[in-house]
Design an enzyme around this catalytic site. Sequence first.
Site, PDB file in Angstrom:
ATOM      1  N   LYS A  54       0.844  -1.205   0.000  1.00  0.00           N
ATOM      2  CA  LYS A  54       0.000   0.000   0.000  1.00  0.00           C
ATOM      3  C   LYS A  54       0.876   1.250   0.000  1.00  0.00           C
ATOM      4  O   LYS A  54       0.637   2.193  -0.765  1.00  0.00           O
ATOM      5  CB  LYS A  54      -0.927   0.003   1.229  1.00  0.00           C
ATOM      6  CG  LYS A  54      -2.081  -0.975   1.106  1.00  0.00           C
ATOM      7  CD  LYS A  54      -2.828  -1.202   2.408  1.00  0.00           C
ATOM      8  CE  LYS A  54      -3.891  -2.274   2.222  1.00  0.00           C
ATOM      9  NZ  LYS A  54      -4.500  -2.758   3.466  1.00  0.00           N
ATOM     10  N   GLN A  98      -4.820  -1.340   9.661  1.00  0.00           N
ATOM     11  CA  GLN A  98      -4.732  -2.686   9.080  1.00  0.00           C
ATOM     12  C   GLN A  98      -5.366  -3.713  10.030  1.00  0.00           C
ATOM     13  O   GLN A  98      -5.002  -3.782  11.204  1.00  0.00           O
ATOM     14  CB  GLN A  98      -3.254  -3.030   8.812  1.00  0.00           C
ATOM     15  CG  GLN A  98      -3.039  -4.350   8.105  1.00  0.00           C
ATOM     16  CD  GLN A  98      -3.587  -4.358   6.676  1.00  0.00           C
ATOM     17  OE1 GLN A  98      -3.409  -3.411   5.919  1.00  0.00           O
ATOM     18  NE2 GLN A  98      -4.263  -5.429   6.309  1.00  0.00           N
ATOM     19  N   ASP A 121     -11.233   2.926   4.198  1.00  0.00           N
ATOM     20  CA  ASP A 121     -11.658   1.522   4.112  1.00  0.00           C
ATOM     21  C   ASP A 121     -13.184   1.410   4.093  1.00  0.00           C
ATOM     22  O   ASP A 121     -13.727   0.350   3.773  1.00  0.00           O
ATOM     23  CB  ASP A 121     -11.125   0.739   5.327  1.00  0.00           C
ATOM     24  CG  ASP A 121     -10.000  -0.216   4.955  1.00  0.00           C
ATOM     25  OD1 ASP A 121      -9.846  -0.512   3.755  1.00  0.00           O
ATOM     26  OD2 ASP A 121      -9.307  -0.685   5.877  1.00  0.00           O
TER      27      ASP A 121
END
Length: 300
Positions: A54, A98, A121
């Site tokens: 990422k 994460q 997200d």
Amino acid sequence: MPAKIIDGKAFAATVRGQVADHVSRLKDDHGITPGLAVVLVGEDPASQVYVRSKGKQTVEVGMKSVEHKLDASTSEADLLKVIDDLNNDPEIHGILVQLPLPKHLDEDLVINSIAPEKDVDGFHISNVGLLGTGQKSMVPCTPLGCLMMLRDHHGSLSGMDAVVIGRSNIVGKPMAQLLLGDSCTVTIAHSRTKDLPDVVRRADIVVAAVGRPEMVPGDWIKPGATVIDVGINRLDAPEKGEGKTRLVGDVDYDSCAAVAGAITPVPGGVGPMTIACLLANTVTACCRANGLPEPDGLTA
Ligand code: NAD
């Protein structure tokens, strides 16, 4: 006729190109650089790989990348403080924590502490509610990538029968909401669904997000249907050498490809689209934060 292979790797490269173009316009015209912060708690090897990837792709499209790597024993209070600082940092437009988090941390509490407008997200409860009510939200990256591929292949999805196998908050449920938003007739199937093969056989669009290797065989697929395989499963592959593995999806690729009209492979289908959509969400969040028009085609 063999199924068309939907090339997620090539599609993701196109999305990254669109993001990079938009980033350079934001810099040139407005002096703004979109910034993405990724927070990793602990040393989970798979998470470390994702976070590295990422960060690399964020820099490649011209955005600012910030990584916070915290010890596995980090307290909830310390993690919330890191998130609060990022919420208040004007150079950060997207924040991603994460998952999974170590067991002593409350995942819902942590995710809901991210400012919703920076929640790239799309897991914050506000974004879940906005998506469910058809309002402008941050959309979870994996389902957004699936939607982009489906729109690209079909144009309009209106009136199509879609079956989503899997009801997770990360993939299945938001995927179903997005398909409903595009006027599909949507069925969500799951581990307790009766007569799953018959349910899947009705579908013009099948999205498999289960986490069971090759569980959907070709004889469940309606001829000509579009099959989107979200699953990422690692199987032993002794034929490739000792200790080697190979990736397979949730659908049995060969038998499904023989019947389907179009299909995503694993690897090289949905997977590459997920990070591309994370970058797309970050540039969208940056535009919204600055009251600027959003890039076309990069949101739901
Ligand atoms: P999850 O474990 O949270 O959810 C799985 C779902 O499958 C559950 O809702 C369950 O009801 C359903 N299910 C389980 N057994 C079933 C059965 N026999 N029949 C029908 N439904 C059944 O998983 P998830 O996070 O949604 O991920 C699903 C898969 O997608 C995994 O392989 C994961 O690795 C993969 N994934 C890929 C990406 C990507 O970027 N490509 C992103 C997220 C997840």
